[in-house]
Design a protein around this motif. Structure first.
Motif, PDB file in Angstrom:
ATOM      1  N   MET A   1       0.842  -1.197   0.000  1.00  0.00           N
ATOM      2  CA  MET A   1       0.000   0.000   0.000  1.00  0.00           C
ATOM      3  C   MET A   1       0.877   1.245   0.000  1.00  0.00           C
ATOM      4  O   MET A   1       1.696   1.427   0.895  1.00  0.00           O
ATOM      5  CB  MET A   1      -0.911   0.009   1.233  1.00  0.00           C
ATOM      6  N   LYS A   2       0.709   2.066  -1.016  1.00  0.00           N
ATOM      7  CA  LYS A   2       1.477   3.303  -1.081  1.00  0.00           C
ATOM      8  C   LYS A   2       0.764   4.388  -0.289  1.00  0.00           C
ATOM      9  O   LYS A   2      -0.432   4.621  -0.451  1.00  0.00           O
ATOM     10  CB  LYS A   2       1.664   3.757  -2.532  1.00  0.00           C
ATOM     11  N   LYS A   3       1.528   5.065   0.555  1.00  0.00           N
ATOM     12  CA  LYS A   3       0.972   6.122   1.402  1.00  0.00           C
ATOM     13  C   LYS A   3       1.348   7.484   0.811  1.00  0.00           C
ATOM     14  O   LYS A   3       2.527   7.789   0.646  1.00  0.00           O
ATOM     15  CB  LYS A   3       1.495   5.975   2.826  1.00  0.00           C
ATOM     16  N   ILE A   4       0.326   8.269   0.490  1.00  0.00           N
ATOM     17  CA  ILE A   4       0.525   9.563  -0.162  1.00  0.00           C
ATOM     18  C   ILE A   4      -0.013  10.673   0.730  1.00  0.00           C
ATOM     19  O   ILE A   4      -1.153  10.617   1.195  1.00  0.00           O
ATOM     20  CB  ILE A   4      -0.182   9.613  -1.528  1.00  0.00           C
ATOM     21  N   GLU A  99      -3.732   4.111  12.953  1.00  0.00           N
ATOM     22  CA  GLU A  99      -4.724   3.811  11.916  1.00  0.00           C
ATOM     23  C   GLU A  99      -4.039   3.384  10.617  1.00  0.00           C
ATOM     24  O   GLU A  99      -4.484   2.444   9.952  1.00  0.00           O
ATOM     25  CB  GLU A  99      -5.622   5.022  11.662  1.00  0.00           C
ATOM     26  N   ILE A 100      -2.960   4.064  10.253  1.00  0.00           N
ATOM     27  CA  ILE A 100      -2.213   3.684   9.049  1.00  0.00           C
ATOM     28  C   ILE A 100      -1.698   2.253   9.168  1.00  0.00           C
ATOM     29  O   ILE A 100      -1.828   1.445   8.241  1.00  0.00           O
ATOM     30  CB  ILE A 100      -1.043   4.655   8.806  1.00  0.00           C
ATOM     31  N   ASP A 101      -1.111   1.929  10.307  1.00  0.00           N
ATOM     32  CA  ASP A 101      -0.576   0.577  10.522  1.00  0.00           C
ATOM     33  C   ASP A 101      -1.684  -0.467  10.433  1.00  0.00           C
ATOM     34  O   ASP A 101      -1.501  -1.544   9.848  1.00  0.00           O
ATOM     35  CB  ASP A 101       0.112   0.491  11.884  1.00  0.00           C
ATOM     36  N   SER A 102      -2.847  -0.144  10.997  1.00  0.00           N
ATOM     37  CA  SER A 102      -3.973  -1.076  10.979  1.00  0.00           C
ATOM     38  C   SER A 102      -4.476  -1.313   9.563  1.00  0.00           C
ATOM     39  O   SER A 102      -4.724  -2.460   9.155  1.00  0.00           O
ATOM     40  CB  SER A 102      -5.106  -0.529  11.853  1.00  0.00           C
ATOM     41  N   VAL A 103      -4.620  -0.233   8.797  1.00  0.00           N
ATOM     42  CA  VAL A 103      -5.093  -0.351   7.415  1.00  0.00           C
ATOM     43  C   VAL A 103      -4.079  -1.115   6.569  1.00  0.00           C
ATOM     44  O   VAL A 103      -4.443  -1.965   5.744  1.00  0.00           O
ATOM     45  CB  VAL A 103      -5.352   1.049   6.814  1.00  0.00           C
ATOM     46  N   ALA A 110      -4.903  -0.189  -2.189  1.00  0.00           N
ATOM     47  CA  ALA A 110      -3.694   0.084  -2.968  1.00  0.00           C
ATOM     48  C   ALA A 110      -3.022   1.368  -2.506  1.00  0.00           C
ATOM     49  O   ALA A 110      -1.798   1.504  -2.590  1.00  0.00           O
ATOM     50  CB  ALA A 110      -4.041   0.190  -4.454  1.00  0.00           C
ATOM     51  N   TYR A 111      -3.832   2.319  -2.033  1.00  0.00           N
ATOM     52  CA  TYR A 111      -3.317   3.617  -1.609  1.00  0.00           C
ATOM     53  C   TYR A 111      -3.926   4.029  -0.282  1.00  0.00           C
ATOM     54  O   TYR A 111      -5.077   3.684   0.026  1.00  0.00           O
ATOM     55  CB  TYR A 111      -3.656   4.713  -2.635  1.00  0.00           C
ATOM     56  N   LEU A 112      -3.155   4.793   0.460  1.00  0.00           N
ATOM     57  CA  LEU A 112      -3.677   5.512   1.613  1.00  0.00           C
ATOM     58  C   LEU A 112      -3.360   6.986   1.403  1.00  0.00           C
ATOM     59  O   LEU A 112      -2.216   7.345   1.113  1.00  0.00           O
ATOM     60  CB  LEU A 112      -3.058   5.026   2.918  1.00  0.00           C
ATOM     61  N   ILE A 113      -4.392   7.817   1.509  1.00  0.00           N
ATOM     62  CA  ILE A 113      -4.231   9.256   1.320  1.00  0.00           C
ATOM     63  C   ILE A 113      -4.358   9.948   2.668  1.00  0.00           C
ATOM     64  O   ILE A 113      -5.371   9.807   3.354  1.00  0.00           O
ATOM     65  CB  ILE A 113      -5.292   9.819   0.349  1.00  0.00           C
ATOM     66  N   ASP A 125       4.842  14.359   7.567  1.00  0.00           N
ATOM     67  CA  ASP A 125       5.298  13.829   6.282  1.00  0.00           C
ATOM     68  C   ASP A 125       6.081  12.528   6.436  1.00  0.00           C
ATOM     69  O   ASP A 125       6.201  11.767   5.472  1.00  0.00           O
ATOM     70  CB  ASP A 125       6.141  14.871   5.541  1.00  0.00           C
ATOM     71  N   VAL A 126       6.600  12.254   7.634  1.00  0.00           N
ATOM     72  CA  VAL A 126       7.352  11.007   7.835  1.00  0.00           C
ATOM     73  C   VAL A 126       6.433   9.788   7.791  1.00  0.00           C
ATOM     74  O   VAL A 126       6.918   8.654   7.692  1.00  0.00           O
ATOM     75  CB  VAL A 126       8.121  11.030   9.173  1.00  0.00           C
ATOM     76  N   LEU A 127       5.128  10.011   7.833  1.00  0.00           N
ATOM     77  CA  LEU A 127       4.175   8.902   7.820  1.00  0.00           C
ATOM     78  C   LEU A 127       3.832   8.431   6.411  1.00  0.00           C
ATOM     79  O   LEU A 127       3.142   7.422   6.253  1.00  0.00           O
ATOM     80  CB  LEU A 127       2.879   9.311   8.536  1.00  0.00           C
ATOM     81  N   VAL A 128       4.289   9.153   5.384  1.00  0.00           N
ATOM     82  CA  VAL A 128       3.901   8.825   4.011  1.00  0.00           C
ATOM     83  C   VAL A 128       5.125   8.538   3.148  1.00  0.00           C
ATOM     84  O   VAL A 128       6.259   8.872   3.501  1.00  0.00           O
ATOM     85  CB  VAL A 128       3.064   9.963   3.382  1.00  0.00           C
TER      86      VAL A 128
END
Length: 202
Positions: A1-4, A99-103, A110-113, A125-128
């Motif tokens: 999953m790409k994080k944007i 939440e990001i880790d859970s998803v 495919a993506y997390l925005i 910004d370090v989260l993406v």
């Protein structure tokens, strides 16, 4: 999953871009504003810290924090704004990271925005993995904010003055969306950036 991470000044259309990605691609959306609104409610640590500092005059009839009253207090006082951010940002950051880790663990998207108003300034910004900057001409932004949020030009200018300049946004961005014309044009740019729509749902 790409994080944007979505960045851009007030009124540029970050929420529109997030919505388009959600509608046309397999994407999960996190909005820091919505998380922040939840975490200043009664029962959360940020609520106690804010009320202890700014007093009960900021509460509404239900003893919840009135965001409008709080905003008026900190808008023109950098020291008070700094204190407010200290009471909220660490908890918002931790909540979003979990939440990001859970998803990501579920493997369904495919993506997390991630949409954060002050992403670079606050260190989110370090989260993406990548930064997408939404650019809109200033005159369009002003007219949009007057029409959709009923903001005065003075209020708009105060907000813009506290945000990064266009050049600084572009410097930290991996991709740029020019949201000056139609929704269709904006969507075309998104598809080009995200690989031609290979993950499209419709």
């Amino acid at each position: 999953m790409k994080k944007i991470g979505l960045i851009g000044g007030v009124g540029t259309g970050k929420s529109l871009v997030a919505k388009l990605i959600q509608e046309h691609f397999n994407a999960y959306i996190i909005k820091a504003d919505e998380v922040g609104h939840q975490l200043i409610k009664k029962g959360y640590k940020s609520y106690d810290l804010i009320v202890d500092d700014f007093g009960t005059d900021i509460l509404d009839e239900n003893k919840e924090i009135h965001r409008g009253k709080l905003s008026e207090i900190v808008m023109n006082d950098s020291e008070k704004l700094k204190r407010l951010n200290a009471y909220t940002h660490p908890y918002i950051y931790d909540y979003i990271k979990e939440e990001i880790d859970s998803v990501d663990d579920k493997g369904e998207y495919a993506y997390l925005i991630l949409e954060v108003p002050l992403m670079i300034e606050s260190g989110f910004d370090v989260l993406v993995d990548e930064i997408l900057y939404v650019h809109t001409d200033v005159d369009i932004r002003i007219n949009r904010l007057k029409g959709t949020r009923n903001y005065s030009e003075e209020k708009i200018q105060r907000i813009m003055d506290k945000q990064l300049t266009d050049d600084k946004y572009k410097k930290v961005a991996d991709h740029i969306i020019y949201n000056n014309t139609t929704v269709e044009d904006t969507l075309k740019q998104i598809k080009k950036i995200l690989g031609g729509g290979q993950y499209e749902n419709n």
